[in-house]
Scaffold this active site. Structure first.
Site, PDB file in Angstrom:
ATOM      1  CG  ASN A  61      14.556  21.120  13.985  1.00  0.00           C
ATOM      2  OD1 ASN A  61      14.617  22.079  14.765  1.00  0.00           O
ATOM      3  ND2 ASN A  61      14.112  21.235  12.742  1.00  0.00           N
ATOM      4  CG  LEU A  62      19.131  20.946  18.802  1.00  0.00           C
ATOM      5  CD1 LEU A  62      20.521  20.381  19.102  1.00  0.00           C
ATOM      6  CD2 LEU A  62      18.623  21.725  20.019  1.00  0.00           C
ATOM      7  CB  ALA A  92       6.591  27.211  15.450  1.00  0.00           C
ATOM      8  CE1 TYR A  96       5.374  32.025  13.709  1.00  0.00           C
ATOM      9  CE2 TYR A  96       4.227  34.102  14.022  1.00  0.00           C
ATOM     10  CZ  TYR A  96       4.821  32.980  14.547  1.00  0.00           C
ATOM     11  OH  TYR A  96       4.866  32.810  15.912  1.00  0.00           O
ATOM     12  CB  VAL A 153      12.447  44.042  19.156  1.00  0.00           C
ATOM     13  CG1 VAL A 153      11.429  44.193  20.259  1.00  0.00           C
ATOM     14  CG2 VAL A 153      13.051  45.372  18.808  1.00  0.00           C
TER      15      VAL A 153
END
Ligand code: NAD
Length: 315
Positions: free
Chosen positions: A37-38, A78, A145, A188
């Site tokens: 879905n970008l 996700a 998550y 990171v």
């Protein structure tokens, strides 16, 4: 699932890891379709040879499955922002649990043979009792998550028991490399690289002693390809098994950039563990997978990518 020319549907194929997986599958001669879905993925990451469907995981997916008849599904889509999952656990669950369930239902109805699931190892075990962590370690995710990503592992087990849907879970460590966006579970290297290249001072959350297990994206792609072809289908931790502290990863990126900028420090964010590294012995024994790219080599690749991107945007 042996051979080339398989029809493989990759969810999240416009994202960081998913797009590298698509590139490799295409280069191996497979027919690749993508659902994305970008929301965090990018159109430019989608390989031109793939069939791209810009849709949400939670939308009706029947048309895609009817059109593509995938034999295998590689599930990377996700919501990956750990900090946001603490603030909006319902949203995280809607994407990661309900979206996955919608996908599995279509897999069942359309007789998909195997699902490869991009699980998390870094956000799954809580503060570990021992490091590196193997698959036998108690599962105690701290962030929503981690909970949502793990829940799908249970659904996969249930679908295999009830419907014969074969699956492999690859629990990733901190994956880094070109195309990673500076957000999410493990961005990171991207964050430090972009800030240092722009002459900005990166922030380290905590005192720099937190540790993570960093693995180059090419090695993670290798694991996906092996898992698709393997006679083994199970749950595998992936990683180098080496703890790298925040200060060490900062140093590695700073060296690759060639900067002398010092970091600043801020309080640790909620939902984060202090130490984690994953024991991939089972993946090595059963799948024949092992990491190949050394940290400095991989960080140099990532930094070269961000440097080129900044220069392109300037031109
Ligand atoms: P990413 O954000 O680059 O990729 C996720 C992709 O999923 C994006 O392209 C996004 O647009 C798409 N997406 C999100 N919600 C969607 C929805 N509702 N419908 C359709 N598409 C949707 O992140 P990534 O780092 O490439 O992560 C890929 C997978 O690997 C995720 O499942 C993540 O949980 C898992 N993982 C990543 C790491 C890591 O270090 N990057 C570590 C552990 C697990």
């Amino acid at each position: 699932m042996k051979g080339c020319g398989l029809r493989i549907l990759v969810t999240g194929g416009a994202g960081f890891i998913g797009s590298h997986v698509c590139d490799r599958l295409l280069s191996l001669g497979h027919v690749v379709s993508i659902i994305d879905n970008l929301s965090t993925g990018k159109r430019e990451n989608v390989p031109p040879a793939a069939h791209f469907y810009e849709i949400d995981l939670n939308s009706p997916l029947d048309e895609v499955f009817a059109q593509e008849s995938p034999e295998a599904v590689v599930h990377h889509a996700a919501h990956i922002n750990v900090t946001q999952s603490v603030v909006r656990p319902g949203y995280d669950a809607t994407v990661n649990i309900l979206g996955s369930l919608n996908l599995l239902e279509r897999c069942r109805e359309h007789h998909v043979q195997r699902v490869i699931y991009a699980g998390t190892g870094g956000a799954l075990f809580g503060e570990p009792d021992y490091v590196p962590v193997d698959e036998g370690h108690p599962v105690n995710p701290i962030s929503p998550y981690g909970v949502s990503k793990h829940t799908v592992e249970h659904y996969l087990f249930s679908y295999r028991e009830n419907h014969g849907l074969d699956y492999t879970v690859l629990r990733y460590p901190n994956v880094y490399g070109p195309r990673q966006d500076p957000h999410g579970e493990a961005g990171v290297v991207a964050i430090f690289a972009l800030q240092l290249l722009k002459g900005e001072r990166p922030v380290i959350f905590g005192d720099g002693s937190k540790t993570r297990d960093y693995c180059y994206v090419g090695d993670i792609v290798n694991a996906n390809v092996i898992a698709l072809n393997s006679a083994h289908s199970d749950v595998y931790n992936l990683g180098r098994g080496i703890e790298v502290s925040d200060l060490e990863i900062f140093e590695a990126v700073r060296n690759a950039v060639g900067s002398v900028i010092e970091p600043t420090y801020a309080p640790v964010r909620p939902g984060e563990v202090e130490h984690i590294a994953l024991d991939a012995s089972k993946a090595e024994k059963e799948l024949g997978w092992t990491w190949t790219v050394d940290l400095n080599e991989g960080v140099a690749e990532a930094v070269a990518f961000y440097r080129a991107r900044i220069e392109k945007n300037r031109a």
